[in-house]
Write an enzyme that holds these catalytic residues in place. Structure first.
Site, PDB file in Angstrom:
ATOM      1  N   LYS A 178      10.558  -7.090   1.417  1.00  0.00           N
ATOM      2  CA  LYS A 178      10.457  -6.297   0.184  1.00  0.00           C
ATOM      3  C   LYS A 178       9.950  -4.916   0.579  1.00  0.00           C
ATOM      4  O   LYS A 178       8.763  -4.715   0.802  1.00  0.00           O
ATOM      5  CB  LYS A 178       9.466  -6.980  -0.772  1.00  0.00           C
ATOM      6  CG  LYS A 178       9.722  -6.762  -2.244  1.00  0.00           C
ATOM      7  CD  LYS A 178       9.675  -5.322  -2.698  1.00  0.00           C
ATOM      8  CE  LYS A 178       8.274  -4.807  -2.908  1.00  0.00           C
ATOM      9  NZ  LYS A 178       8.231  -3.346  -3.190  1.00  0.00           N
ATOM     10  N   GLU A 253      -2.579  -5.937   6.858  1.00  0.00           N
ATOM     11  CA  GLU A 253      -2.813  -4.665   7.555  1.00  0.00           C
ATOM     12  C   GLU A 253      -3.098  -3.644   6.465  1.00  0.00           C
ATOM     13  O   GLU A 253      -2.186  -3.186   5.787  1.00  0.00           O
ATOM     14  CB  GLU A 253      -1.559  -4.245   8.346  1.00  0.00           C
ATOM     15  CG  GLU A 253      -1.050  -5.266   9.319  1.00  0.00           C
ATOM     16  CD  GLU A 253      -1.844  -5.291  10.620  1.00  0.00           C
ATOM     17  OE1 GLU A 253      -2.906  -4.639  10.713  1.00  0.00           O
ATOM     18  OE2 GLU A 253      -1.400  -5.990  11.545  1.00  0.00           O
ATOM     19  N   CYS A 287      -2.049   4.666   8.377  1.00  0.00           N
ATOM     20  CA  CYS A 287      -3.214   3.791   8.193  1.00  0.00           C
ATOM     21  C   CYS A 287      -4.260   4.039   9.280  1.00  0.00           C
ATOM     22  O   CYS A 287      -5.446   3.983   9.027  1.00  0.00           O
ATOM     23  CB  CYS A 287      -2.787   2.345   8.182  1.00  0.00           C
ATOM     24  SG  CYS A 287      -1.781   1.937   9.595  1.00  0.00           S
ATOM     25  N   GLU A 386     -10.641   6.501   2.025  1.00  0.00           N
ATOM     26  CA  GLU A 386      -9.350   6.825   2.634  1.00  0.00           C
ATOM     27  C   GLU A 386      -8.618   7.809   1.721  1.00  0.00           C
ATOM     28  O   GLU A 386      -8.404   7.525   0.534  1.00  0.00           O
ATOM     29  CB  GLU A 386      -8.518   5.547   2.795  1.00  0.00           C
ATOM     30  CG  GLU A 386      -7.223   5.800   3.522  1.00  0.00           C
ATOM     31  CD  GLU A 386      -6.373   4.550   3.669  1.00  0.00           C
ATOM     32  OE1 GLU A 386      -6.200   3.831   2.682  1.00  0.00           O
ATOM     33  OE2 GLU A 386      -5.885   4.299   4.783  1.00  0.00           O
TER      34      GLU A 386
HETATM   35  P1  NAD Z   1       0.564  -0.472  -1.843  1.00  0.00           P
HETATM   36  O1  NAD Z   1      -0.413  -1.515  -1.530  1.00  0.00           O
HETATM   37  O2  NAD Z   1       0.556   0.114  -3.209  1.00  0.00           O
HETATM   38  O3  NAD Z   1       2.065  -0.995  -1.619  1.00  0.00           O
HETATM   39  C1  NAD Z   1       2.485  -1.619  -0.442  1.00  0.00           C
HETATM   40  C2  NAD Z   1       3.602  -2.600  -0.764  1.00  0.00           C
HETATM   41  O4  NAD Z   1       3.086  -3.602  -1.628  1.00  0.00           O
HETATM   42  C3  NAD Z   1       4.806  -1.990  -1.478  1.00  0.00           C
HETATM   43  O5  NAD Z   1       5.986  -2.610  -1.009  1.00  0.00           O
HETATM   44  C4  NAD Z   1       4.564  -2.380  -2.922  1.00  0.00           C
HETATM   45  O6  NAD Z   1       5.746  -2.468  -3.677  1.00  0.00           O
HETATM   46  C5  NAD Z   1       3.930  -3.751  -2.767  1.00  0.00           C
HETATM   47  N1  NAD Z   1       3.113  -4.165  -3.909  1.00  0.00           N
HETATM   48  C6  NAD Z   1       2.448  -3.394  -4.793  1.00  0.00           C
HETATM   49  N2  NAD Z   1       1.840  -4.163  -5.730  1.00  0.00           N
HETATM   50  C7  NAD Z   1       2.125  -5.453  -5.421  1.00  0.00           C
HETATM   51  C8  NAD Z   1       1.765  -6.724  -5.982  1.00  0.00           C
HETATM   52  N3  NAD Z   1       1.008  -6.798  -7.087  1.00  0.00           N
HETATM   53  N4  NAD Z   1       2.221  -7.837  -5.385  1.00  0.00           N
HETATM   54  C9  NAD Z   1       2.985  -7.767  -4.269  1.00  0.00           C
HETATM   55  N5  NAD Z   1       3.374  -6.611  -3.704  1.00  0.00           N
HETATM   56  C10 NAD Z   1       2.933  -5.465  -4.265  1.00  0.00           C
HETATM   57  O7  NAD Z   1       0.313   0.596  -0.729  1.00  0.00           O
HETATM   58  P2  NAD Z   1       1.027   1.982  -0.515  1.00  0.00           P
HETATM   59  O8  NAD Z   1       0.510   2.958  -1.515  1.00  0.00           O
HETATM   60  O9  NAD Z   1       2.472   1.783  -0.480  1.00  0.00           O
HETATM   61  O10 NAD Z   1       0.496   2.345   0.966  1.00  0.00           O
HETATM   62  C11 NAD Z   1      -0.674   3.009   1.187  1.00  0.00           C
HETATM   63  C12 NAD Z   1      -1.746   2.088   1.726  1.00  0.00           C
HETATM   64  O11 NAD Z   1      -1.241   1.246   2.763  1.00  0.00           O
HETATM   65  C13 NAD Z   1      -2.884   2.837   2.375  1.00  0.00           C
HETATM   66  O12 NAD Z   1      -4.099   2.301   1.947  1.00  0.00           O
HETATM   67  C14 NAD Z   1      -2.695   2.597   3.877  1.00  0.00           C
HETATM   68  O13 NAD Z   1      -3.828   2.704   4.642  1.00  0.00           O
HETATM   69  C15 NAD Z   1      -2.093   1.270   3.900  1.00  0.00           C
HETATM   70  N6  NAD Z   1      -1.307   1.077   5.139  1.00  0.00           N
HETATM   71  C16 NAD Z   1      -1.828   0.281   6.120  1.00  0.00           C
HETATM   72  C17 NAD Z   1      -1.140   0.093   7.318  1.00  0.00           C
HETATM   73  C18 NAD Z   1      -1.675  -0.800   8.417  1.00  0.00           C
HETATM   74  O14 NAD Z   1      -0.928  -1.172   9.310  1.00  0.00           O
HETATM   75  N7  NAD Z   1      -2.928  -1.173   8.416  1.00  0.00           N
HETATM   76  C19 NAD Z   1       0.090   0.729   7.498  1.00  0.00           C
HETATM   77  C20 NAD Z   1       0.590   1.533   6.476  1.00  0.00           C
HETATM   78  C21 NAD Z   1      -0.127   1.689   5.288  1.00  0.00           C
END
Ligand code: NAD
Length: 484
Positions: A178, A253, A287, A386
């Protein structure tokens, strides 16, 4: 929209491209100018159901039945095709995420390298024999979980797909992916590459859609046996709760507030490029961004001065112009970052330098000026939260103990960098830093394909990348045979 050479509005399930069950679409915006880039499917719970069923069939059939070496060959073929298409994948990622084309290309090369690494490893993961009671032979087997779910964010789609889907497929799992609603073009292109490489139908399924719809349906689906999630702490907690109801393991992650710690004895010339690049790469939406720079007082002014020079020279503009920094992903993300820049002003903090935008940046694009903030107290919100934008704070410290206390003093623990020539200090710091990866006299070595990666505390748990990921994407079975 004509710049995308395939139909972006479909889901990919069981080897077939088709509209989502409700035929609805979502807009995908180009962050460089705010224009409509494409429309993508708004996948629903029924699409997720179909994708999990297709994955179950592939896992217990054509894909799961392949010998490990055969699985590896398919991944190696995918790697070759990714490299052949790297320029096009880089262009798509630049349009979709807003990152400079050279970063998109680096991501495509990393995706190819993950597929190469995991393709090569597919037939090299094995169990052990265990010295057990007389008259028995006991051993372990590494088996796939079954259907694995992969919920990825928008910041590095190719790299995150490579490290999680690559490792899961290598172990014989079948995947439902997804992608994020803000950026999913390369996920769709990746599915086409998998098809062309001969990956059996159903081994990889891609369902774009909203997190709270398709994502929530996937993380709570009873047919899913492992969930890999990369994203925010808040959503990570929801995913873990959903998976817990099915007693399913998760890899989370999550975010970070990673420090680079510069001691007075450091090679500053060697450190400087890493200090700034690790903060502004992908407009700070990484991240493992080094968003905190901790500097020992005797070299504090020198480091701030030199980082400020670099900031003033940064070129910020549209992704396809391939400058140093592109826009952030969305108007919402820009608002979040601007909120932090307003906090800098309101708190009377000192802006050491700000980059300028290129004169021709399109008005509709989501640009923020990369900003370096000097002399920030470690407990200030700027040094604790962050930001996920091109903003770094510089924090002074006196001695090793204070450096450690500050470095460990946030809710996060993903990555840390240490710059010092003192070997004893290198080892002490490496052991005492609370995080999943420590880099000494470098940061983010070689992209880290071979290096296990993940966090502690609010940065998550479980490890991806390297060989370790193969253990996470498999389940250990113990067999004891009584023969005497
Ligand atoms: P997000 O958590 O909003 O979304 C990530 C994914 O989760 C998307 O595909 C989204 O559609 C899905 N999602 C959202 N709500 C959901 C739910 N209720 N149930 C299931 N899936 C759901 O994050 P973002 O805004 O896309 O990314 C930014 C964040 O991600 C930052 O905090 C960043 O640090 C973190 N990040 C971490 C890593 C790592 O490897 N540690 C890598 C990239 C990003």
């Amino acid at each position: 929209m004509s710049t995308i050479p395939f139909d972006t509005t479909q889901v990919f399930i069981g080897g077939q491209w088709r509209a989502g069950d409700n035929a609805e679409t979502l807009p995908l915006l180009n962050p460089s100018d705010g224009s409509l880039l494409a429309s993508i499917a708004r996948g629903t719970a029924s699409d997720i159901d179909a994708a999990v069923s297709a994955a179950e069939a592939a896992q217990s059939g054509a894909w799961g039945g392949l010998a490990a070496a055969e699985r590896g060959r398919v991944l190696l073929k995918m790697s070759t095709l990714v490299l052949e298409q790297a320029d096009e994948l880089a262009r798509l990622e630049a349009l979709d995420v807003g990152k400079p084309v050279k970063q998109g290309r680096a991501d495509a090369v990393a995706l190819a390298r993950y597929l190469e690494f995991y393709g090569g490893a597919a037939d090299k993961v094995h169990g052990e024999t265990i010295p057990f009671a007389n008259g028995y032979t006991a051993f372990t087997l590494r088996e796939p979980h079954g259907v694995t779910a992969h919920i990825v964010p928008w910041n590095y789609p190719m790299q995150i797909i490579g490290r999680s889907v690559g490792a899961a497929l290598a172990m014989g799992n079948a995947c439902v992916l997804k992608p994020a609603e803000e950026a999913c073009l390369t996920a769709l292109a990746f599915a086409r590459i998998a098809q062309a490489a001969g990956l059996p139908a159903g081994a990889l399924n891609v369902v774009p859609g909203l997190g709270e719809e398709a994502g929530a349906a996937l993380s709570s689906h009873t047919g899913v046996r492992h969930v890999s999630f990369t994203g925010s702490v808040q959503v990570g907690a929801l995913i873990q709760a959903a998976a817990a109801r099915n007693a399913v393991p998760v890899t989370l992650e999550l975010g970070g507030k990673s420090p680079q710690v510069v001691f007075a004895d450091a090679d500053l010339d060697g450190a400087l490029p890493f200090l700034v690049n690790a903060g502004i790469q992908n407009a700070g939406q990484t991240c493992s961004a080094a968003s905190r720079i901790l500097v020992e007082r005797p070299v504090f002014d020198a480091v701030v001065t030199r980082m400020a020079e670099r900031y003033r020279a940064l070129r910020v503009g549209p992704a396809l112009d391939d400058l140093d920094v592109g826009p952030v992903i969305s108007a919402r993300q820009r608002e979040i970052v601007e909120g932090y820049l307003a906090l800098v002003k309101d708190s009377g903090l000192q802006v050491a330098a700000q980059a300028s935008l290129a004169p021709n940046v399109p008005r509709g694009g989501f640009y923020v000026r990369p900003t370096l903030v000097a002399d920030v107290a470690p407990d200030h919100r700027m040094a604790q939260e962050e930001i996920f934008g091109p903003v770094q704070v510089v924090i002074p410290f006196d001695g090793e103990a204070e450096a450690l206390a500050i470095a460990n003093g946030t809710p996060y623990g993903l990555v840390a960098g240490v710059w010092t020539r003192d070997g004893g200090r290198q080892l002490r710091m490496a052991r005492r830093l609370q995080c999943g990866q420590v880099f000494i006299n470098n940061y983010g070595a070689g992209g880290g394909i071979e290096l296990p990666f993940g966090g502690v505390k609010h940065s998550g748990h479980g490890r991806e990348k390297g060989f370790e990921a193969l253990y996470g994407f498999s389940s250990l079975k113990t067999v004891a045979i009584k023969h005497d």
